[in-house]
Design a protein around this motif. Structure first.
Motif: not given
Lengths: 262, 360
Positions: A99-104, A108, A112, B139, B222, B225-227, B230, B236
Motif C-alpha cells: 500500500a505504498l502511495w504510488s505518486s511518491m 517520500e 511523509l 502537500r 488508491m 490498493n489500501e493506500e 494507509a 492523516i
C-alpha cells in the motif's frame, strides 16, 4: 473519555467481546483476548474467516458492531479523534500489498509520516527515510516509484514506512503472501528482531504454518463456520493439546477426508 | 445395466447425450449401473462431465453406480469433484426479489446514496474549515500538480470544443438572422450565449469527462490498493490529503477555463461572421463589445465555480466509495462522469432561473 480496564496489567492490546459485522452480516462474534506487551501475536484461520477484518478493526479502519478494543487499558473504540490520532501514531501497519502511495518515491513514502509528526528538518527527514529503507535492504532505491520495483520490494518498503515513527505496535497483514520462501524467512527474522531489539508488540495475520511456528508467542484461531474464536495460545502447544480437531488439522496441514454429501 | 464407453472423448468433438441413458434408467429401473470402458480411447473433462451427470441421474433413481471398470484417473477425478459437499444456502446465492421488493431496495439505495453525498460534502466543508484555519494537511506539490493538470493541461481540448461551439452557434444564428438581414447580430448572439451560458457549461462538461473521471480512477485505485487506509492509520485524514488539493485545483481553475472558453467561442463566431457572413473585422468587434458588458460575464463565472466544485465532489466521492476490485475502479470513473454531468445540467437550470429572477 478513556476508560480503564482492570485486566490491562500486562496487556498492550485488549479485545473485549468484539462483534464484527458488515450490515446485517455478522462475520465474528464474542472475540475476547489480550495481546501481551512484547509478544508476537498471530491471528490465524482459514481463508475468508475474517483475519484481515479483525486486524482492520484493531487499527480503527472498521468499527466493531459491539464490544471494545483497548490499548494499554485506554479505549480506542470510544476515543475522541485527537486521542485516537495519538494512539494511531504509536502503531505501524504493513498492508498486504505494501500500500505504498504510488505518486511518491520510496523515500517520500517513508518521509511523509516523519514530516507530519516530527520537527526534523527536510534534510534530517531524508536521512532517516534513507536509513529506514536501508534497514529493509532497499539502499539505493530511495528515488524509485512503487511501480518500478517488485512486489517483494514494495512490501519491504511498506515495512520501512510502517517503522518510520518507531512504533510500539506493528501490524502485519499476511506478510509472507506473494514472497518467495527466502524473503519470507527474512521477514520472519526481521519481525523477531523488532520484538527483541525494540520490544515492539507485533500482531500478524497469516496462515503460513512455517511463519506461525517460527514467530508466534501467542495466537488466536478464528473459525468461519461457528463465527467465533475457537482456540487461544501458543501454536506449538495448540498443535498437540488443542481440543478442537479443526485447529490441530490446520496446524498439521492434514487433509482428512471430508464428509461426503448425503 | 451396462454403459459401454468407446472412442475418443474430447471437449472439441461431439459427445453422446446423457438423456437417453437417463430415460432408460427411469424405464427399466436396474439395480446397478456398470461401465464397460474396454473401447475407451483418449478422454478429457467431457467424459467426466458425462459421467457426473449420469451418476446424478442414477442417484436420483436410487441406482447404485459401480465404477470398477472405469480408468483409475477417471475415478480419482470424480472422487475429487465430490470430496467437498456443495455449499447450500450460502449468502452468495441470492434469490430474485419481486418487483415491489426491488423498487423498495432501489429507493433505499437512492436514499443511502444521497446521504453519502451529503455526508461527504459536510466532511469536505470541515476540511475547508481546517484549510482556512491553517490546520489542513496536504502537500503543496500535489496542489501544484493538480493545478497544472486541471488548468494548462486541459487547454487544448477546451480550445477545440469552445471554438467549435462558437462556430455552431454562429451558423445556427446566421440562418435565422439572415432572413431579416440582421446578420450583424450574430456577434451579439454568440457573445452573449458564450459568456452567459455555454462557456461555463462546455468547460464544466469537458472537465467532468476529463478530470472527474481521472480523480475517481486515481482515488479508486488508491482505495483498492489500501493506500487510503494507509493514510488513515497514519492519522492523516485522506479528505485533507487527497480530496482537498483536487477540489481546490478545480474550483480555482474552472473560472479561468470558463473565461478562456468564452473568448475561444467568440473567436469561433468571429471566424464564421467575417469569412462567411461578410461582416468586417471592426464591425464584428464593435458589435461584440457593445453587446456584452461586464455584468454579463458574472453568471458564467459564478456557475463555473460551482461546476468545478460539483465535478471535484463527484469525482472524489465516487473514487472514495470504491470497494474491492479493479472493475470497481472503472465503475467509479463512469459513475463520476455521469453524476458529474447530471448535476452540472441540473445546477445550470437552477442557476439560470435564479439569475433571471435576480435580474443578473
Amino acid at each position: 473519555m478513556a476508560t480503564r480496564s482492570e485486566a490491562s496489567g500486562n496487556a498492550r492490546i485488549s479485545v473485549r467481546d468484539v462483534t464484527m459485522a458488515y450490515g446485517d452480516f455478522v462475520l465474528m462474534r464474542g472475540l475476547t483476548f489480550d495481546v501481551k506487551r512484547g509478544n508476537v501475536f498471530v491471528i490465524m484461520g482459514g481463508s475468508g474467516c475474517g483475519k484481515s477484518s479483525l486486524l482492520r478493526h484493531m487499527i480503527g479502519l472498521h468499527e466493531p458492531a459491539a464490544g471494545e478494543i483497548l490499548y494499554d487499558g485506554d479505549s480506542f473504540t470510544h476515543a475522541d479523534p485527537e486521542h485516537r490520532d495519538e494512539l494511531l501514531r504509536r502503531m505501524g501497519v504493513l498492508y498486504q500489498q505494501g500500500a505504498l502511495w504510488s505518486s511518491m518515491t520510496l523515500a517520500e513514502n517513508v518521509a511523509l509520516p516523519l514530516g507530519e509528526y516530527t520537527k526534523l528538518s527536510a534534510r534530517e527527514i531524508r536521512e532517516v527515510a534513507c536509513l529506514k529503507l536501508a534497514l529493509v535492504g532497499l539502499k539505493g532505491f530511495e528515488d524509485y516509484y512503487p511501480s518500478q520495483i517488485s512486489g517483494g520490494m514494495r512490501k519491504r518498503a511498506g515495512l520501512a514506512r510502517a517503522m518510520a515513527l518507531d512504533p510500539d505496535i506493528l501490524f502485519f497483514d499476511e506478510p509472507s503472501a506473494g514472497l518467495d520462501p527466502i524473503s519470507s524467512r527474512l521477514l520472519d527474522d526481521l519481525i523477531l528482531a523488532l520484538r527483541d531489539s525494540l520490544g515492539a508488540t507485533v500482531v500478524v495475520v497469516t496462515h503460513e504454518l512455517a511463519s506461525i511456528f517460527t514467530i508466534a508467542d501467542d495466537s488466536v484461531f478464528l473459525d468461519a463456520d461457528t463465527r467465533r474464536m475457537i482456540a487461544r495460545g501458543n501454536p506449538k502447544d495448540l498443535v498437540e493439546h488443542c481440543p478442537e480437531e479443526k485447529v490441530r488439522r490446520f496446524l498439521t496441514r492434514s487433509a482428512e477426508p471430508v464428509e461426503q454429501p448425503a | 445395466m451396462v454403459v459401454r464407453l468407446a472412442g475418443a472423448w474430447r471437449l472439441g468433438g461431439t459427445t453422446p447425450a446423457v438423456d437417453p441413458v437417463a430415460e432408460q434408467l427411469r424405464g427399466t429401473r436396474p439395480r446397478a449401473l456398470r461401465f464397460d470402458a474396454g473401447g475407451l480411447g483418449a478422454w478429457d473433462t467431457s467424459l467426466l462431465a458425462f459421467l457426473d451427470r449420469l451418476e446424478n441421474a442414477a442417484a436420483e433413481r436410487e441406482v447404485t453406480v459401480e465404477r470398477g471398470a472405469l480408468p483409475e484417473g477417471v475415478t480419482r477425478l470424480l472422487d475429487l469433484a465430490h470430496a467437498v459437499p456443495s455449499r447450500t444456502g450460502s449468502d452468495g446465492a441470492k434469490k430474485r426479489d419481486g418487483l415491489l421488493a426491488r423498487t423498495g431496495l432501489a429507493a433505499i439505495a437512492l436514499l443511502a446514496g444521497g446521504r453519502e453525498v451529503v455526508t461527504f460534502v459536510g466532511r469536505l466543508t470541515q476540511a475547508i474549515g481546517r484549510l482556512v484555519t491553517g490546520r489542513a494537511r496536504f502537500r503543496g506539490v500535489d496542489l501544484a500538480v493538480f493545478l497544472q493538470d486541471t488548468g494548462a493541461a486541459a487547454l487544448p481540448i477546451v480550445t477545440l470544443i469552445s471554438f467549435l461551439v462558437g462556430v455552431i452557434l454562429a451558423f445556427v444564428g446566421a440562418v435565422q438572422l439572415k432572413q431579416f438581414g440582421a446578420q450583424i447580430y450574430v456577434a451579439d448572439l454568440v457573445g452573449l450565449a458564450m459568456v452567459r451560458q455555454m462557456g461555463a457549461l462546455m468547460a464544466a462538461i469537458i472537465m467532468a469527462g476529463r478530470t472527474g473521471a481521472a480523480f475517481a480512477a486515481q482515488l479508486g485505485a488508491m482505495k483498492v490498493n489500501e493506500e487510503i487506509d494507509a493514510l488513515t492509520t497514519m492519522g492523516i485524514p485522506p479528505l485533507d490529503f487527497l480530496v482537498l488539493p483536487r477540489f481546490l485545483a478545480l474550483v480555482l481553475m474552472m473560472p479561468l477555463l470558463c473565461i478562456y472558453a468564452d473568448v475561444l467561442g467568440i473567436v469561433g463566431g468571429f471566424v464564421v461572421g467575417t469569412s462567411i457572413l461578410g461582416i468586417s473585422l471592426s464591425q464584428y468587434w464593435n458589435q461584440t463589445v457593445n453587446a456584452i458588458d461586464l455584468m454579463d460575464c458574472l453568471p458564467g463565472l459564478i456557475m463555473s465555480v460551482f461546476f468545478g466544485a460539483l465535478v471535484a465532489v463527484f469525482g472524489c466521492l465516487r473514487g472514495m466509495q470504491c470497494e474491492g476490485s479493479s472493475s470497481a475502479v472503472g465503475d467509479a470513473a463512469t459513475s463520476a462522469v455521469v453524476s458529474g454531468i447530471v448535476s452540472i445540467i441540473v445546477a445550470d437550470a437552477v442557476f439560470t432561473v435564479l439569475f433571471d429572477i435576480l435580474g443578473i
